[in-house]
Scaffold this motif. Structure first.
Motif, PDB file in Angstrom:
ATOM      1  N   CYS A  55      -8.081  -0.662  -5.926  1.00  0.00           N
ATOM      2  CA  CYS A  55      -6.797   0.023  -5.888  1.00  0.00           C
ATOM      3  C   CYS A  55      -6.925   1.505  -5.560  1.00  0.00           C
ATOM      4  CB  CYS A  55      -6.069  -0.152  -7.221  1.00  0.00           C
ATOM      5  SG  CYS A  55      -7.013   0.456  -8.631  1.00  0.00           S
ATOM      6  N   ARG A  56      -8.131   2.022  -5.357  1.00  0.00           N
ATOM      7  CA  ARG A  56      -8.289   3.435  -5.031  1.00  0.00           C
ATOM      8  C   ARG A  56      -8.106   3.681  -3.539  1.00  0.00           C
ATOM      9  NH1 ARG A  56     -13.453   4.129  -8.814  1.00  0.00           N
ATOM     10  NH2 ARG A  56     -12.393   4.570 -10.774  1.00  0.00           N
ATOM     11  N   SER A  57      -8.822   2.904  -2.755  1.00  0.00           N
ATOM     12  CA  SER A  57      -8.760   3.018  -1.299  1.00  0.00           C
ATOM     13  C   SER A  57      -9.268   1.712  -0.729  1.00  0.00           C
ATOM     14  CB  SER A  57      -9.622   4.201  -0.822  1.00  0.00           C
ATOM     15  OG  SER A  57      -9.674   4.222   0.594  1.00  0.00           O
ATOM     16  N   ASN A  58      -9.007   1.478   0.540  1.00  0.00           N
ATOM     17  CA  ASN A  58      -9.540   0.276   1.178  1.00  0.00           C
ATOM     18  C   ASN A  58     -10.344   0.611   2.427  1.00  0.00           C
ATOM     19  OD1 ASN A  58      -7.379   1.087   2.779  1.00  0.00           O
ATOM     20  ND2 ASN A  58      -6.822  -1.014   3.319  1.00  0.00           N
ATOM     21  N   ILE A  59     -10.777   1.874   2.552  1.00  0.00           N
ATOM     22  CA  ILE A  59     -11.511   2.315   3.739  1.00  0.00           C
ATOM     23  C   ILE A  59     -12.998   2.354   3.423  1.00  0.00           C
ATOM     24  CG2 ILE A  59     -11.822   4.163   5.426  1.00  0.00           C
ATOM     25  CD1 ILE A  59      -8.953   5.004   4.893  1.00  0.00           C
ATOM     26  N   THR A 115      -2.657   5.775  -4.200  1.00  0.00           N
ATOM     27  CA  THR A 115      -4.000   5.501  -4.683  1.00  0.00           C
ATOM     28  C   THR A 115      -4.019   4.443  -5.772  1.00  0.00           C
ATOM     29  OG1 THR A 115      -3.755   7.322  -6.249  1.00  0.00           O
ATOM     30  CG2 THR A 115      -4.808   7.820  -4.149  1.00  0.00           C
ATOM     31  N   VAL A 152       0.857  -1.176   0.000  1.00  0.00           N
ATOM     32  CA  VAL A 152       0.000   0.000   0.000  1.00  0.00           C
ATOM     33  C   VAL A 152       0.893   1.226   0.000  1.00  0.00           C
ATOM     34  CG1 VAL A 152      -1.784   1.239   1.247  1.00  0.00           C
ATOM     35  CG2 VAL A 152      -1.766  -1.244   1.279  1.00  0.00           C
ATOM     36  N   LEU A 181     -15.071   1.408  -4.038  1.00  0.00           N
ATOM     37  CA  LEU A 181     -13.622   1.387  -3.884  1.00  0.00           C
ATOM     38  C   LEU A 181     -12.909   0.750  -5.069  1.00  0.00           C
ATOM     39  CD1 LEU A 181     -13.356   0.306  -0.125  1.00  0.00           C
ATOM     40  CD2 LEU A 181     -13.534   2.611  -1.086  1.00  0.00           C
TER      41      LEU A 181
END
Length: 340
Positions: A200-204, A36, A33, A218
Motif C-alpha cells: 500500500c506504499r507504492s507499486n513502482i 500512499t 490508487v 513496497l
C-alpha cells in the motif's frame, strides 16, 4: 436501548474512521490508487531511470545481447548433445550452465524489451511473483552449477587418474538432482510468503523485472519473516557456493604448486581459465552492487540498475563466448558443425 443508539452509532463511525489503514489490506483486496495508503493490484517495473527518452536506442544492444544468448547457448547444447566425444563431465556441466543461462535470459530480457519498445510496465501480482520465482531459481541454479564445475576442475587436476571413476554418470545425475532439490526447497516458499503481505506504499519497482528484495520494500506489512528468510536463502545458496568455490581453488593451487615443471603448471591452470571467467562474470557484479549499496557514495539510480542488469544479463551472453574461445575442442566441433 433507543437512548443509547445514537451514541453507539457515533462510536462505531469514529472507530472506522480511525482504524489503521493496514487492517483494510487483506489478500485479494483491491482499492483505487489514490495515495500512499492505497492498496494496489499491479506493480510497475522500471526501465533505466533518467534515460526514458533514449529507450528505443538502448533497446538495440539489449536485443543483440538476447539474440547472442539464444544462439550461443542453444548451439552449445546442440553440439554437445550430438557429439558423443563431448559426453564427459566437463561438457555435461556446460550444458547445465547453458540451460540455466537460457532460463535466466527468458525471464529478464523480454520484460526489458517490452519496456523499451512499448513502455509496457504493468505486471499483475501473480505475474510478478512468478517472474521473481524463476529469476531467483535460475540464479541459484547457475551458482550451484558453477560450484559443480569447480569440483570437476579440482578432481581433474588433483586426481587425474581417478577422474572417470569419481565423476561417473550416476554421480553427475545425483549432483544435478541435488541442485534442483536444494534450489526448489529454498525458492518455493518465497512467493508464498509474499502473498500474505499488503502493498500500500507504492507499486513502482526499482528494476526492469521483479526481485524479492525490491518487492518487500513496497510492503506496509511486517516483512521481518520475508527479510530473514530471503537473507537465509542468499547465504545458504550463493554465499555458501562462493566460499566452496574459493576453497576448491585453494586446493587446486596447492596441487598446481606441487607440479615440478613450469609448463605443467601452466597447462593445469589453463584448464581452469574458462571456469574462472564464469565465476568472475557471475559473482563480481553481485559483490560490487552489494558493496555500493552498503559502503559506496550516493550514486544516480541508473548506476545501481545498470549494475543489477550486469549481474543478470552479462553471464548468459558471455559464458558461451568464453567457453568457445577458450576451449579448443569446442571450437573444432562448432566449426565442423556449421561447415557440415
Amino acid at each position: 436501548m433507543p437512548f443509547f443508539s445514537p451514541l453507539l452509532a457515533y462510536v462505531t463511525r469514529y472507530q472506522k474512521i480511525n482504524e489503521p489503514k493496514e487492517k483494510a489490506c487483506n489478500p485479494g483486496t483491491t482499492l483505487p490508487v489514490n495515495g500512499t495508503n492505497s492498496i494496489f493490484s499491479t506493480f510497475l517495473v522500471t526501465g533505466l531511470p533518467g534515460l526514458e527518452t533514449v529507450h528505443i536506442w538502448i533497446s538495440i544492444p539489449f536485443c543483440a545481447m538476447f539474440l547472442i544468448t539464444l544462439v550461443g547457448n542453444v548451439s552449445i547444447m546442440t553440439i554437445i548433445w550430438q557429439e558423443q566425444t563431448l559426453h564427459v563431465p566437463m561438457y555435461i556441466f556446460l550444458v547445465m550452465l547453458a540451460i540455466s543461462d537460457l532460463g535466466l535470459s527468458l525471464f529478464t530480457f523480454p520484460t526489458m524489451l517490452r519496456i523499451f519498445w512499448l513502455n509496457a510496465r504493468e505486471l499483475t501480482f501473480s505475474a510478478c511473483f512468478t517472474q521473481m520465482f524463476f529469476i531467483h531459481t535460475f540464479q541459484d541454479f547457475e551458482s550451484a552449477i558453477i560450484l559443480a564445475m569447480a569440483f570437476d576442475r579440482y578432481v581433474a587436476i588433483s586426481h587425474p587418474l581417478h577422474y572417470s571413476s569419481i565423476l561417473t554418470n550416476s554421480i553427475i545425475a545425483r549432483i544435478g538432482l541435488a541442485i534442483v532439490v536444494r534450489t526448489l526447497t529454498v525458492q518455493v516458499p518465497l512467493p508464498m510468503l509474499l502473498r500474505r503481505l499488503c502493498f500500500c506504499r507504492s507499486n513502482i519497482l526499482s528494476h526492469s523485472y521483479c526481485l524479492h528484495p525490491d518487492i518487500i520494500k513496497l510492503s506496509c506489512s511486517d516483512t521481518r519473516t520475508n527479510s530473514i528468510f530471503g537473507l537465509f536463502v542468499v547465504l545458504s545458496t550463493m554465499g555458501l557456493d562462493f566460499l566452496l568455490i574459493l576453497l576448491s581453488y585453494v586446493l587446486i593451487l596447492n596441487t598446481v604448486l606441487r607440479i615440478a615443471s613450469h609448463g605443467g603448471r601452466l597447462k593445469a591452470l589453463s584448464t581452469c581459465i574458462s571456469h574462472l571467467c564464469a565465476v568472475i562474470l557471475f559473482f563480481t557484479p553481485m559483490i560490487c552492487l552489494s558493496m555500493l549499496h552498503r559502503f559506496g557514495p550516493s550514486l544516480p539510480s541508473h548506476v545501481y540498475v545498470a549494475m543489477a542488469n550486469m549481474h543478470f544479463l552479462i553471464p548468459p551472453v558471455m559464458n558461451p563466448i568464453v567457453y568457445v574461445v577458450k576451449t579448443k575442442q569446442m571450437q573444432d566441433k562448432i566449426l565442423k558443425f556449421f561447415i557440415k
